[in-house]
Design an enzyme around this catalytic site. Structure first.
Site, PDB file in Angstrom:
ATOM      1  N   ARG A  48       0.867  -1.030  -0.190  1.00 58.25           N
ATOM      2  CA  ARG A  48      -0.062  -0.095   0.141  1.00 58.25           C
ATOM      3  C   ARG A  48       0.821   1.114   0.041  1.00 58.25           C
ATOM      4  O   ARG A  48       2.061   1.189   0.049  1.00 58.25           O
ATOM      5  CB  ARG A  48      -1.046  -0.017   1.135  1.00 58.25           C
ATOM      6  CG  ARG A  48      -0.786  -0.479   2.294  1.00 58.25           C
ATOM      7  CD  ARG A  48       0.426   0.085   3.023  1.00 58.25           C
ATOM      8  NE  ARG A  48       0.242   1.383   3.357  1.00 58.25           N
ATOM      9  CZ  ARG A  48       1.130   2.194   3.425  1.00 58.25           C
ATOM     10  NH1 ARG A  48       2.461   1.888   3.760  1.00 58.25           N
ATOM     11  NH2 ARG A  48       1.168   3.551   3.677  1.00 58.25           N
ATOM     12  N   GLY A  49       0.345   2.284   0.067  1.00 62.26           N
ATOM     13  CA  GLY A  49       1.186   3.684  -0.297  1.00 62.26           C
ATOM     14  C   GLY A  49       1.095   4.046  -1.682  1.00 62.26           C
ATOM     15  O   GLY A  49       1.464   3.068  -2.544  1.00 62.26           O
ATOM     16  N   ALA A  50       0.861   5.248  -2.175  1.00 61.24           N
ATOM     17  CA  ALA A  50       0.370   5.564  -3.418  1.00 61.24           C
ATOM     18  C   ALA A  50       1.878   5.091  -4.303  1.00 61.24           C
ATOM     19  O   ALA A  50       1.518   4.554  -5.543  1.00 61.24           O
ATOM     20  CB  ALA A  50       0.163   7.144  -3.564  1.00 61.24           C
ATOM     21  N   GLN A 198      -1.984   2.159   9.675  1.00 66.03           N
ATOM     22  CA  GLN A 198      -0.604   2.009   9.199  1.00 66.03           C
ATOM     23  C   GLN A 198       0.528   2.850   9.983  1.00 66.03           C
ATOM     24  O   GLN A 198       1.868   2.516   9.889  1.00 66.03           O
ATOM     25  CB  GLN A 198      -0.614   2.871   7.993  1.00 66.03           C
ATOM     26  CG  GLN A 198      -1.445   2.235   6.958  1.00 66.03           C
ATOM     27  CD  GLN A 198      -2.773   2.472   6.753  1.00 66.03           C
ATOM     28  OE1 GLN A 198      -3.579   2.854   7.912  1.00 66.03           O
ATOM     29  NE2 GLN A 198      -3.448   2.797   5.589  1.00 66.03           N
ATOM     30  N   ASP A 239      -1.874  10.927  -1.676  1.00 67.24           N
ATOM     31  CA  ASP A 239      -2.446  10.132  -2.585  1.00 67.24           C
ATOM     32  C   ASP A 239      -2.703  10.483  -4.032  1.00 67.24           C
ATOM     33  O   ASP A 239      -2.722   9.848  -5.181  1.00 67.24           O
ATOM     34  CB  ASP A 239      -3.471   9.106  -2.218  1.00 67.24           C
ATOM     35  CG  ASP A 239      -2.953   8.227  -1.053  1.00 67.24           C
ATOM     36  OD1 ASP A 239      -3.009   8.773   0.145  1.00 67.24           O
ATOM     37  OD2 ASP A 239      -2.728   7.142  -1.262  1.00 67.24           O
ATOM     38  N   ASN A 249      -5.196  12.558   1.273  1.00 70.34           N
ATOM     39  CA  ASN A 249      -4.434  11.511   1.865  1.00 70.34           C
ATOM     40  C   ASN A 249      -5.229  10.863   2.764  1.00 70.34           C
ATOM     41  O   ASN A 249      -6.325  10.972   3.030  1.00 70.34           O
ATOM     42  CB  ASN A 249      -3.129  12.362   2.559  1.00 70.34           C
ATOM     43  CG  ASN A 249      -2.192  11.406   3.132  1.00 70.34           C
ATOM     44  OD1 ASN A 249      -1.609  10.722   2.424  1.00 70.34           O
ATOM     45  ND2 ASN A 249      -1.707  11.876   4.559  1.00 70.34           N
ATOM     46  N   LYS A 250      -4.410  10.149   3.581  1.00 68.84           N
ATOM     47  CA  LYS A 250      -5.170   9.114   4.370  1.00 68.84           C
ATOM     48  C   LYS A 250      -6.215   9.760   5.323  1.00 68.84           C
ATOM     49  O   LYS A 250      -5.778  11.070   5.869  1.00 68.84           O
ATOM     50  CB  LYS A 250      -4.094   8.486   5.312  1.00 68.84           C
ATOM     51  CG  LYS A 250      -4.737   7.532   6.469  1.00 68.84           C
ATOM     52  CD  LYS A 250      -5.451   6.284   5.730  1.00 68.84           C
ATOM     53  CE  LYS A 250      -4.848   5.683   4.648  1.00 68.84           C
ATOM     54  NZ  LYS A 250      -6.036   4.995   3.979  1.00 68.84           N
TER      55      LYS A 250
HETATM   56  O1  MRU Z   1      -4.337   3.107   2.202  1.00 68.97           O
HETATM   57  P1  MRU Z   1      -2.994   3.415   2.096  1.00 68.97           P
HETATM   58  O2  MRU Z   1      -2.344   2.988   3.213  1.00 68.97           O
HETATM   59  O3  MRU Z   1      -2.182   2.909   0.659  1.00 68.97           O
HETATM   60  O4  MRU Z   1      -2.856   4.834   1.869  1.00 68.97           O
HETATM   61  C1  MRU Z   1      -1.350   5.659   2.103  1.00 68.97           C
HETATM   62  C2  MRU Z   1      -1.411   7.007   2.433  1.00 68.97           C
HETATM   63  O5  MRU Z   1      -2.426   7.573   2.555  1.00 68.97           O
HETATM   64  C3  MRU Z   1      -0.060   7.450   2.600  1.00 68.97           C
HETATM   65  O6  MRU Z   1      -0.093   8.712   3.224  1.00 68.97           O
HETATM   66  C4  MRU Z   1       0.191   8.117   0.894  1.00 68.97           C
HETATM   67  O7  MRU Z   1      -0.267   7.093   0.068  1.00 68.97           O
HETATM   68  C5  MRU Z   1       1.480   8.459   0.850  1.00 68.97           C
HETATM   69  S1  MRU Z   1       2.647   7.399   0.611  1.00 68.97           S
HETATM   70  C6  MRU Z   1       4.169   7.922   0.045  1.00 68.97           C
END
Ligand code: MRU
Length: 352
Positions: A48-50, A198, A239, A249-250
């Site tokens: 996960r993470g963009a 996370q 994201d 973002n999250k």
């Molecule tokens: O749902 P996730 O864990 O994929 O969400 C991730 C986030 O919101 C991060 O803060 C974002 O992707 C930045 S990652 C460098």
């Protein structure tokens, strides 16, 4: 010395992923051998993470194309298209996923009418290039963010925007790493980040690997610590960022930005240019992923609410640009973020 966290490995016959659902209790790897394995790993948040899901999707497309043959009923272009479409269905909010798929489409284009072997080689090289570039970009984000981090500061972060959310080094945690290794003597407060945790499970683990001082707090403690004067700045990832700087973002990020403004604290976003979606004028058009209610009803496998209680579970929120002091990218910092400063990031003169 920085630790080496291997979030994504591109192998000849597989994509190997650190299983982020199992951290920090176990450091297990999942070997994805098919396009379907890779797509499910993204959907179920093994990875996960963009930026990480973008790189993983690219690796999955290359893997899938190495497995196609002329013997199939459909032609090569149709098979390529259906693999790209499968990847695009996995998660809706992080634009890096769609950006990476477009990169793979552009790479494939000159070869789709030619030899399958050359197409496979080109896509494999491109996936490796995306992986390497992501780490280089994150290091540059770290360099651009470093001047914004005063010595001895305490930084509040949310979710995980680290090596685990990228091919390596991280975006928001990349800036934190750069500050730590430049001897700024910083400390980090990490929000636990309900419901997927996370922050608790991943950010604290990742920072501990590099001996970066970190204190875990629950999400509802942020205002308390700001009011106590314990936080100097807030630094998060993203994201998807609209053309005017509005940032998805999250879930919980928007609340932090409002709290930061109330306490006159700088609020920064760190993200690669590939997270900026200039096709969207404002954040209002960013699609917000709605996830399963059991992520809220349960903590791990422990049920904490009635099995049939109605749950809302948006995975992201949008922070309007006026709450953000700067968006830190590999091409410089958009400060304050608005259409003009964001457009300037894409001017060739801005690029190092
Ligand atoms: O749902 P996730 O864990 O994929 O969400 C991730 C986030 O919101 C991060 O803060 C974002 O992707 C930045 S990652 C460098």
């Amino acid at each position: 010395m920085e630790s080496l966290i291997r979030t994504i490995e591109i192998l000849e016959d597989a994509v190997r992923l650190l299983d982020q659902r199992k951290l920090p209790t176990s450091e297990a790897y999942v070997t994805c051998r098919t396009v379907e394995d890779v797509a499910e790993a993204i959907r179920t948040m093994i990875v996960r993470g963009a930026p990480a899901i973008g790189v993983t999707a690219a690796a999955g497309i290359a893997l899938g194309m190495r497995q196609v043959s002329h013997e199939s009923e459909s032609d090569i272009e149709t098979q390529f298209d259906s693999i790209c479409q499968r990847m695009a269905q996995t998660r809706p909010t992080a634009v890096n996923l769609f950006w990476a798929i477009e990169r793979m489409r552009a790479c494939a284009k000159p070869y789709l009418d030619g030899s399958l072997r050359r197409l496979q080689e080109a896509l494999t090289l491109e996936a490796h290039r995306l992986w390497r570039q992501d780490i280089d970009i994150n290091r540059r984000i770290g360099e651009h963010g470093l001047p914004l981090v005063p010595p001895q500061s305490t930084i509040l972060t949310h979710c995980n925007a680290g090596a685990l959310a990228t091919a390596g080094y991280g975006t928001a945690l990349g800036v934190i790493r750069a500050a730590h290794f430049a001897d700024r003597h910083i400390q980090v407060f990490a929000d636990e980040t309900r419901p997927f945790l996370q922050g608790a499970r991943l950010t604290t683990w990742e920072l501990q690997q590099d001996d970066i001082p970190v204190t875990l707090i629950t999400d509802n403690m942020a205002g308390y610590f700001m009011r106590e004067g314990k936080i100097d700045l807030v630094l998060v990832g993203a994201d998807r960022i609209a053309a005017n700087g509005d940032t998805a973002n999250k879930i919980g990020t928007y609340g932090l930005a409002v709290l930061a403004k109330e306490h006159a604290l700088p609020f920064y976003v760190a993200a690669p240019l590939s997270t900026i979606d200039r096709s969207l004028a404002t954040g209002a058009a960013i699609p917000i992923e709605q996830r399963h209610g059991d992520e809220v009803r349960l903590v791990g496998s422990q049920r904490i609410a009635a099995a049939d209680v109605e749950v809302a579970n948006p995975a992201f929120d949008v922070t309007p640009a006026p709450y953000i002091h700067g968006i830190i990218t590999e091409a410089g910092v958009a400060m304050p973020p608005n259409s003009a400063t964001i457009t300037a990031l894409f001017e060739p003169t801005q690029m190092p």
